[in-house]
Design an enzyme around this catalytic site. Structure first.
Site, mmCIF file in Angstrom:
data_model
loop_
_atom_site.group_PDB
_atom_site.id
_atom_site.type_symbol
_atom_site.label_atom_id
_atom_site.label_comp_id
_atom_site.label_asym_id
_atom_site.label_seq_id
_atom_site.Cartn_x
_atom_site.Cartn_y
_atom_site.Cartn_z
ATOM 1 N N LYS A 1 0.830 -1.196 0.000
ATOM 2 C CA LYS A 1 0.000 0.000 0.000
ATOM 3 C C LYS A 1 0.870 1.253 0.000
ATOM 4 C CE LYS A 1 -3.701 0.000 2.611
ATOM 5 N NZ LYS A 1 -5.063 0.226 2.161
ATOM 6 N N ARG B 1 -3.211 2.977 8.473
ATOM 7 C CA ARG B 1 -3.517 1.755 7.720
ATOM 8 C C ARG B 1 -2.316 0.837 7.664
ATOM 9 N NH1 ARG B 1 -7.705 2.824 3.705
ATOM 10 N NH2 ARG B 1 -8.571 4.857 4.148
ATOM 11 N N GLY C 1 -7.909 -7.205 4.420
ATOM 12 C CA GLY C 1 -8.730 -7.244 5.632
ATOM 13 C C GLY C 1 -8.108 -7.960 6.814
ATOM 14 N N MET D 1 -5.355 -7.141 8.598
ATOM 15 C CA MET D 1 -4.754 -6.334 9.660
ATOM 16 C C MET D 1 -5.580 -5.073 9.870
ATOM 17 S SD MET D 1 -0.763 -6.896 9.048
ATOM 18 C CE MET D 1 -0.877 -6.460 7.350
ATOM 19 N N ARG E 1 -3.123 -1.644 -6.299
ATOM 20 C CA ARG E 1 -2.284 -2.841 -6.140
ATOM 21 C C ARG E 1 -2.677 -3.838 -7.220
ATOM 22 N NH1 ARG E 1 -5.153 -4.729 -0.524
ATOM 23 N NH2 ARG E 1 -7.172 -5.178 -1.392
ATOM 24 N N HIS F 1 -15.926 -9.192 0.684
ATOM 25 C CA HIS F 1 -14.817 -9.906 1.317
ATOM 26 C C HIS F 1 -14.805 -11.381 0.920
ATOM 27 C CE1 HIS F 1 -13.087 -12.205 4.710
ATOM 28 N NE2 HIS F 1 -12.137 -11.296 4.600
ATOM 29 N N ARG G 1 2.366 -49.223 -17.801
ATOM 30 C CA ARG G 1 2.522 -50.333 -16.848
ATOM 31 C C ARG G 1 1.726 -51.516 -17.407
ATOM 32 N NH1 ARG G 1 2.108 -45.812 -12.895
ATOM 33 N NH2 ARG G 1 3.828 -45.943 -11.419
ATOM 34 N N ARG H 1 6.791 -50.747 -20.378
ATOM 35 C CA ARG H 1 7.571 -51.446 -19.360
ATOM 36 C C ARG H 1 7.117 -52.902 -19.262
ATOM 37 N NH1 ARG H 1 7.103 -49.736 -13.200
ATOM 38 N NH2 ARG H 1 5.128 -50.855 -13.368
ATOM 39 N N GLU I 1 15.738 -47.545 -10.455
ATOM 40 C CA GLU I 1 14.902 -47.413 -9.262
ATOM 41 C C GLU I 1 15.496 -48.139 -8.057
ATOM 42 O OE1 GLU I 1 10.914 -48.734 -10.313
ATOM 43 O OE2 GLU I 1 11.676 -50.335 -11.571
ATOM 44 N N SER J 1 15.074 -44.512 -17.256
ATOM 45 C CA SER J 1 13.909 -43.787 -16.751
ATOM 46 C C SER J 1 13.906 -43.945 -15.237
ATOM 47 C CB SER J 1 12.625 -44.354 -17.348
ATOM 48 O OG SER J 1 11.520 -43.704 -16.765
ATOM 49 N N THR K 1 11.183 -43.046 -9.567
ATOM 50 C CA THR K 1 11.506 -42.410 -8.285
ATOM 51 C C THR K 1 10.595 -42.852 -7.144
ATOM 52 O OG1 THR K 1 10.335 -40.537 -9.230
ATOM 53 C CG2 THR K 1 12.735 -40.366 -9.076
ATOM 54 N N ASN K 2 9.514 -43.571 -7.468
ATOM 55 C CA ASN K 2 8.711 -44.119 -6.364
ATOM 56 C C ASN K 2 9.541 -45.171 -5.645
ATOM 57 O OD1 ASN K 2 6.644 -42.610 -7.489
ATOM 58 N ND2 ASN K 2 5.808 -44.335 -8.649
ATOM 59 N N ASP K 3 10.043 -46.109 -6.435
ATOM 60 C CA ASP K 3 10.873 -47.151 -5.823
ATOM 61 C C ASP K 3 12.233 -46.605 -5.395
ATOM 62 O OD1 ASP K 3 9.555 -49.674 -5.578
ATOM 63 O OD2 ASP K 3 9.358 -49.676 -7.759
ATOM 64 N N CYS L 1 9.659 -41.375 -14.502
ATOM 65 C CA CYS L 1 8.257 -41.778 -14.627
ATOM 66 C C CYS L 1 7.621 -42.036 -13.274
ATOM 67 C CB CYS L 1 8.121 -42.993 -15.530
ATOM 68 S SG CYS L 1 8.971 -44.440 -14.893
ATOM 69 N N TYR M 1 13.220 -35.627 -20.523
ATOM 70 C CA TYR M 1 11.770 -35.456 -20.372
ATOM 71 C C TYR M 1 11.351 -35.838 -18.963
ATOM 72 C CZ TYR M 1 11.417 -40.498 -20.514
ATOM 73 O OH TYR M 1 11.559 -41.806 -20.195
HETATM 74 C C1 PEP Z 1 8.519 -46.066 -9.826
HETATM 75 O O1 PEP Z 1 8.943 -46.904 -9.052
HETATM 76 O O2 PEP Z 1 8.754 -44.862 -9.707
HETATM 77 C C2 PEP Z 1 7.653 -46.474 -10.954
HETATM 78 C C3 PEP Z 1 7.276 -45.611 -11.852
HETATM 79 O O3 PEP Z 1 7.222 -47.752 -10.963
HETATM 80 P P1 PEP Z 1 6.019 -48.294 -10.087
HETATM 81 O O4 PEP Z 1 5.380 -47.134 -9.400
HETATM 82 O O5 PEP Z 1 5.130 -49.000 -11.021
HETATM 83 O O6 PEP Z 1 6.734 -49.203 -9.138
HETATM 84 MG MG MG Z 2 8.859 -48.996 -9.635
#
Ligand code: PEP
Ligand code: MG
Length: 915
Positions: free
Chosen positions: A32, A101, A110, A112, A345, A464, A587, A643, A777, A796, A799-801, A864, A884
């Site tokens: 302000k 103000r 609103g 403060m 603003r 408001h 999958r 896969r 993985e 690839s 990253t989950n595993d 993935c 990617y």
């Molecule tokens: C993973 O592990 O990241 C993956 C893509 O494979 P999934 O989730 O099927 O184990």
């Molecule tokens: Mg996996």
């Protein structure tokens, strides 16, 4: 010399010099204060005033006292204001009144405190009456000051003033505040002062400097008030910023019929249309417009009331928009025919209008395409892809009420009539709630944030409720005036149909309609969102620029592409329509779960000989081939990564406990028919049992132990690819081997599979490019990536595993057991299954990319795991040189935008090399 804590509006250049940048000025003087100073510099009519810096607020928070020199600087600045206005603070003959103000760097509407009419006392009132010849206005202003001082500075309950006013009006038979005469307000000032003394224990301060001092302290303190803290938590604003205090000459919108006050947006904050949208009230002051208590007039009507003021207003606001290159949210007051701008603003807006305004402004040449892309956050795209009510269901439903469509989106929830209950039900009982109120106030925000939607019976598009809901992307309908809300009995009613607290309602913030009960929702279509499509096209253009990244060897490369995880042709088609440039993960096992296929899969698992297994697999081959065919067709011209089977086999078998129960029951009942088969099945399932199945016989290990399955799959992939190729479809199959831990596994399996691929191509007389690669993985795979890349033509990151195995946290149980606590306690900054842990998992990825590319410079690298759709993780993937990211089709648009953001953020920079 004492530090400078106070900047008159005219000293904005000095502030800029001290703070180093405009962003710095905003930090120092708040949104302000910097806006008022900047407008003053541009010659816009702004009432004279000054700003006390956020630095002073932070000092005050530390010591509980004004920092040395601050008060003297305020007094000096006040003198300048007195000179400019020709008025004097506290002088009954010619009094100056000011407002106090708050204003932090980021606007917190609103949240403060604001105190108006500072400088009035018993003596000044008399002087003001003489000067204005308007005793009604003066007494009204005085009672507002006593009220605001009590409630805002001392935090007493509003009721101690509201109740006497209601009682007074009832006694006199008045309906509206406007019925009150000068004498009425005068009498009420006496009552208010008594109530003030009784509750606070001292008289209302007659010393005007004391008023300014207490008001300033109250604004500083309001920074740490619950409301403000809740708001900052919800918007990720840091507590350390502090608020500035603005002391501004009062101008009055309630000085008669040639005065007024209003708020406006230079473009429509709901739809983004390029048309001024605003509301005003003649003969009104301060918060009357925003509070939504009196019915306002549309800004267009001002042209009839006051054409000159209207034209001046349109001219100023258009210049402000050009100057700030963004939609402005302005406040103004007209005092006896003269226009004053009180605030400008960047306006809060819905997701839809964020995109439209950004695209329009780029098309108008006001900003660049890059700026337009950067103005839209991934969360905005997420909100635009939120569900809407199903059109067919809406046709059949009866509209219960209709109001203003203040914030778009569909919300279904149980109605609650106050913020605390709505929050409690949502948080403690995990209910979907809709907060229903006549209108909302700043201390209702916690209930709004916790709710799916908000419904009010009063107020307009700038009330408001509307402003806050838009900011948080909460579907909201306001001003549904046919609804009678009975707060005492916790019920609302429209024409005899009542909804009790806790009953389900559906609120359509896109159309303004409200329904009783639960209406089904559906995902919106991206195709219809033309502005978003334009923006995403610009985002892709940016990411695809050849010189976005510099590779370790000095070559240039574009940013990260966005691919999608899709198991079925229909997912692939959606992914492509959402802009995916490939399939990063199919999958295949998901196809095995279909009802007609599962029994074949189970027979295949139960098979005792390789011949028997192959027989069952041959039954599966045509269906797999058909699935793959559909994928290649949908992704014509783009790579498709398929896969090979990954999960442990027990996942395909019936539930062991259930089967055991059935067997026991049959034995007890003496039933023999089918018992033997069930017992055999049970024995097989028991045989498949593993203590740690996620670390057991799955992925490439399963392929080595039972190669027939993947041999069938590779045949299916290449037969489908060849068929498509022969039909003129451009295919790029990529076969992905999961859960590899050592190159020896690839050495064992890959050549066998490649042989099948080649054989099929020969049989079909079709030649096309293909790749064989692996998922990374398992930490060992990342560490030995240089070896794996001798065979693998692509990596690839699963990253989950990889997260599961790097942390040693079970991906299925960690959240439930300890992960949420870990994040709450700050042991982990974020949930590592949502956002890549850069130091650990991320480091392994970085190592794998570097080593992999040392072996194979053109190694294709992607991700993935679930992280592929998370903007922060996308940034990491860009930085380490992924080609990617692959995510669910619904997240593709978000990922495209995030990829462009990171491309712009690190444009031209070198990919991180391993430490
Ligand atoms: C993973 O592990 O990241 C993956 C893509 O494979 P999934 O989730 O099927 O184990
Ligand atoms: Mg996996």
């Amino acid at each position: 010399m004492a530090k400078k804590w106070v900047y008159p509006f005219e000293e904005v250049d000095q502030a800029e010099k001290y703070a180093g940048s405009w962003d710095g000025v905003r930090g120092l003087l708040g949104g302000k204060g910097s806006g008022l100073a900047d407008m003053t510099r541009a010659g816009v009519p702004v009432p004279p005033g000054f700003t006390v810096t956020t630095e002073a607020c932070n000092e005050f928070r530390k010591t509980g006292k004004f920092p040395p020199g601050m008060w003297d600087q305020m007094l000096e600045a006040l003198k300048v204001v007195e000179q400019k206005t020709g008025k004097k603070f506290g002088d009954p003959e010619n009094p100056l009144l000011v407002s106090c103000r708050s204003g932090a760097k980021f606007s917190m509407p609103g949240m403060m405190n604001t105190i108006l009419n500072i400088g009035l006392n018993d003596a000044v009132v008399q002087g003001m009456i003489k000067l204005t010849n308007n005793p009604r206005f003066v007494w009204d202003a005085y009672r507002r000051l006593v009220d605001m001082f009590g409630t805002t500075v001392f935090g007493v309950d509003d009721e101690i003033f509201a109740q006497p006013l209601t009682d007074y009006k009832a006694r006199k038979g008045y309906k509206l505040d406007t019925d009150m005469t000068a004498d009425d307000w005068k009498a009420l000032v006496g009552t208010f002062k008594q109530a003030y003394k009784k509750t606070i224990g001292e008289d209302f301060p007659q010393d005007v400097y004391k008023q300014m001092e207490l008001a300033t302290k109250a604004v500083f303190e309001s920074w740490m008030g619950k409301r403000a803290i809740d708001y900052r938590r919800a918007t990720n604003i840091s507590d350390d910023l502090g608020t500035a205090v603005n002391i501004v000459t009062m101008v009055f919108g309630n000085m008669g019929d040639d005065s007024g006050t209003g708020v406006a947006f230079t473009r429509n904050p709901s739809t983004g249309d390029k048309k001024m949208m605003g509301e005003y009230l003649m003969n009104a002051q301060g918060e009357d417009v925003v509070a939504g208590i009196r019915n306002t007039q549309q800004i267009d009507e001002l042209v009839k009331n006051m054409p000159q003021v209207y034209n001046q207003f349109m001219d100023i606001t258009s210049k402000l928009e050009q100057h700030y290159k963004d939609m402005q949210d302005v406040e103004f007051t007209i005092e006896r025919g003269k226009l004053w701008m009180l605030q400008t603003r960047n306006g809060k807006r819905t997701a839809k209008s964020t995109v439209k305004i950004a695209v329009d402004m780029a098309n108008e040449g006001l900003i660049t395409k890059e700026e337009a892309v950067l103005r839209v956050t991934p969360e905005v795209v997420d909100a635009l892809l939120h569900p809407q009510f199903d059109e067919n269901a809406k046709k059949d439903a009866v509209v219960y009420a209709k109001g203003v469509n203040a914030s778009p989106g569909a919300a279904v929830g149980q109605a609650y009539f106050d913020a605390d209950t709505a929050e409690k039900m949502a948080k403690e009982n995990k209910q979907a709630t809709i907060m229903v109120r006549p209108f909302t106030k700043p201390d209702d925000v916690h209930g709004m944030i916790a709710s799916q939607g908000v419904l009010t019976s009063e107020g307009g598009a700038t009330s408001h409720a509307a402003v806050v809901a838009r900011q948080f992307g909460i579907p909201c309908v306001v001003g549904a005036s046919m609804i009678k809300i009975d707060l005492e009995n916790r019920i609302m009613e429209v024409n005899g149909t009542s909804v009790k607290e806790g009953e389900w309602i559906s609120v359509d913030g896109t159309t303004g309609q409200v329904y009783v009960g639960k209406l089904p929702t559906s995902a919106p279509s991206l195709e219809e969102q033309t502005d978003l499509l334009t923006l995403l096209t610009w985002a892709d253009e940016i990411t695809a620029r050849k010189e976005i990244r510099t590779l370790p060897d000095g070559r240039k490369a574009p940013g990260v592409q966005v691919w999608a995880n899709a198991d079925y042709p229909k997912d692939a088609r959606r992914a492509r329509s959402y802009g995916a440039k490939g399939i990063g993960l199919c999958r295949t096992e998901h196809m095995f779960f279909e009802t007609e296929r599962l029994p074949i899969v189970q027979k295949m698992i139960l098979a005792e000989t390789s011949e028997e297994r192959t027989k069952q697999l041959n039954l599966l081959l045509p269906t797999q081939r058909k699935d793959f065919d559909g994928l290649f067709e949908a992704m014509d011209g783009y790579p498709v990564i398929i896969r090979l089977i990954d999960p442990p086999l027990h996942e395909f078998m019936p539930d062991e406990e259930k089967l055991l129960e059935e067997v026991i029951e049959m034995r007890v009942k003496g039933e023999t028919r089918g018992l033997q088969e069930k017992e055999n099945l049970l024995a097989t399932i028991k045989g498949l049992h593993e203590s740690n199945p996620m670390m057991g016989l799955r992925g490439v290990r399963l392929s080595i132990v039972m190669p027939e399955i993947v041999e069938m799959q590779v045949r299916g992939i290449f037969e489908a690819a060849a068929d498509c190729h022969l039909r003129g479809i451009v295919v790029h199959p990529e076969v992905m081997i999961p859960l590899t831990g050592t190159v020896k596994e690839l050495e064992w399996i890959q050549p066998r599979l490649v042989r099948i691929a080649k054989a099929v191509m020969e049989e079909k007389k079709a030649t096309f490019t293909y790749k064989f690669g692996t998922m990374i993985e398992i930490p060992r795979a990342a560490v030995t990536a240089g070896e794996l890349a001798k065979l693998a033509e692509f990596f690839s990151f699963g990253t989950n595993d990889l997260t599961q195995m790097t942390f040693g946290y079970s991906r299925d149980d960690a959240e439930r057991n300890f992960l949420i606590t870990y994040v709450a306690e700050g042991i982990l900054p974020k949930n590592p299954f949502q956002t890549i842990d850069r130091e650990g998992v991320g480091r392994l990825m970085q190592m794998a990319v570097n080593e992999g590319r040392q072996t194979r410079p053109d190694l294709e690298v992607g991700i993935c795991g679930e992280h592929g759709g998370d903007p922060d993780s996308i940034e990491w993937c860009h930085m380490i040189g992924n080609n990617y990211v692959s995510c669910s089709p619904f997240r593709v648009p978000i990922a495209r935008l995030a990829a462009a953001h990171v491309a712009l953020k690190y444009a031209g920079q070198k990919i991180l090399e391993d430490k």
